[in-house]
Design a protein around this motif. Structure first.
Motif, mmCIF file in Angstrom:
data_model
loop_
_atom_site.group_PDB
_atom_site.id
_atom_site.type_symbol
_atom_site.label_atom_id
_atom_site.label_comp_id
_atom_site.label_asym_id
_atom_site.label_seq_id
_atom_site.Cartn_x
_atom_site.Cartn_y
_atom_site.Cartn_z
ATOM 1 N N GLU A 140 0.815 -1.211 0.000
ATOM 2 C CA GLU A 140 0.000 0.000 0.000
ATOM 3 C C GLU A 140 0.852 1.266 0.000
ATOM 4 O O GLU A 140 0.324 2.359 -0.015
ATOM 5 N N SER A 141 2.154 1.124 0.023
ATOM 6 C CA SER A 141 3.039 2.275 0.049
ATOM 7 C C SER A 141 2.817 3.166 -1.175
ATOM 8 O O SER A 141 2.717 2.690 -2.307
ATOM 9 N N LEU A 142 2.748 4.453 -0.936
ATOM 10 C CA LEU A 142 2.584 5.413 -2.030
ATOM 11 C C LEU A 142 3.852 5.479 -2.877
ATOM 12 O O LEU A 142 3.781 5.628 -4.095
ATOM 13 N N TYR A 143 4.987 5.330 -2.254
ATOM 14 C CA TYR A 143 6.260 5.308 -2.969
ATOM 15 C C TYR A 143 6.330 4.086 -3.895
ATOM 16 O O TYR A 143 6.638 4.196 -5.081
ATOM 17 N N VAL A 144 5.993 2.923 -3.361
ATOM 18 C CA VAL A 144 6.002 1.703 -4.159
ATOM 19 C C VAL A 144 4.952 1.776 -5.261
ATOM 20 O O VAL A 144 5.181 1.330 -6.388
ATOM 21 N N PHE A 145 3.805 2.369 -4.966
ATOM 22 C CA PHE A 145 2.755 2.574 -5.975
ATOM 23 C C PHE A 145 3.327 3.272 -7.202
ATOM 24 O O PHE A 145 3.121 2.833 -8.334
ATOM 25 N N LEU A 188 5.781 1.068 -9.255
ATOM 26 C CA LEU A 188 5.157 -0.030 -9.980
ATOM 27 C C LEU A 188 4.295 0.424 -11.154
ATOM 28 O O LEU A 188 3.779 -0.409 -11.894
ATOM 29 N N LEU A 189 4.154 1.733 -11.332
ATOM 30 C CA LEU A 189 3.320 2.237 -12.421
ATOM 31 C C LEU A 189 3.844 1.809 -13.776
ATOM 32 O O LEU A 189 5.045 1.851 -14.038
ATOM 33 N N HIS A 190 2.934 1.452 -14.621
ATOM 34 C CA HIS A 190 3.261 1.211 -16.021
ATOM 35 C C HIS A 190 3.075 2.530 -16.757
ATOM 36 O O HIS A 190 2.264 3.366 -16.375
ATOM 37 N N GLY A 191 3.809 2.711 -17.830
ATOM 38 C CA GLY A 191 3.573 3.871 -18.679
ATOM 39 C C GLY A 191 4.118 5.170 -18.142
ATOM 40 O O GLY A 191 3.557 6.221 -18.397
ATOM 41 N N ARG A 192 5.215 5.104 -17.398
ATOM 42 C CA ARG A 192 5.831 6.342 -16.956
ATOM 43 C C ARG A 192 6.519 7.004 -18.130
ATOM 44 O O ARG A 192 6.534 6.497 -19.239
ATOM 45 N N LEU A 193 7.102 8.120 -17.912
ATOM 46 C CA LEU A 193 7.682 8.945 -18.959
ATOM 47 C C LEU A 193 8.588 8.168 -19.912
ATOM 48 O O LEU A 193 8.504 8.327 -21.126
ATOM 49 N N GLY A 194 9.432 7.307 -19.390
ATOM 50 C CA GLY A 194 10.351 6.558 -20.239
ATOM 51 C C GLY A 194 9.636 5.758 -21.314
ATOM 52 O O GLY A 194 10.128 5.603 -22.427
#
Length: 135
Positions: A115-120, A123-129
């Motif tokens: 539930e960590s906001l940092y880990v959230f 784990l995101l897909h589709g970041r800037l890269g």
């Protein structure tokens, strides 16, 4: 939404603790600690808790926008029902994420790493890269 977040951050930076929120991914660790502090004060005014959690969730979303290449979007009726929030963040790959709801879940479920906001964010897909053209 970005203007709302700037107001929240300005308020928190003026407060007695002067929280160093700089919209960096690393600052999401502090967002986790803010939610833990709110949680430790359970029994506080429900409206104040809801307002603080909305601020934290909006901050997480703004980090997604600034560091991850996302954009704030108004959710349609189906998304509102599912996320139980009026806004979300669309990432460059087109997926919509729910940072406001994630902050609420972090509060409801406690410290667990899932539930960590940092880990959230990590784990995101589709970041800037993912949005950059490939060579």
């Amino acid at each position: 939404m970005s203007r709302y977040v700037e107001g929240v951050v300005a308020e928190w930076m003026r407060g007695p603790r002067r929280l160093p929120l700089d919209y960096s991914v690393e600052s999401l660790r502090l967002a986790d600690r803010i939610v833990a502090g709110i949680r430790a004060g359970r029994g506080a005014d429900e409206q104040a808790v809801a307002r603080a959690l909305r601020g934290v969730g909006a901050y997480v979303g703004e980090v997604m926008v600034r560091s991850g290449g996302g954009s704030w979007v108004d959710l349609d009726d189906l998304q509102r029902d599912y996320f139980e929030q009026p806004v979300g963040v669309r990432m460059p790959d087109g997926r919509v994420w729910n940072p406001l709801g994630r902050a609420q879940r972090r509060y409801d479920r406690g410290k667990g790493g899932r539930e960590s906001l940092y880990v959230f964010y990590l784990l995101l897909h589709g970041r800037l890269g993912a949005a950059l053209p490939r060579a």
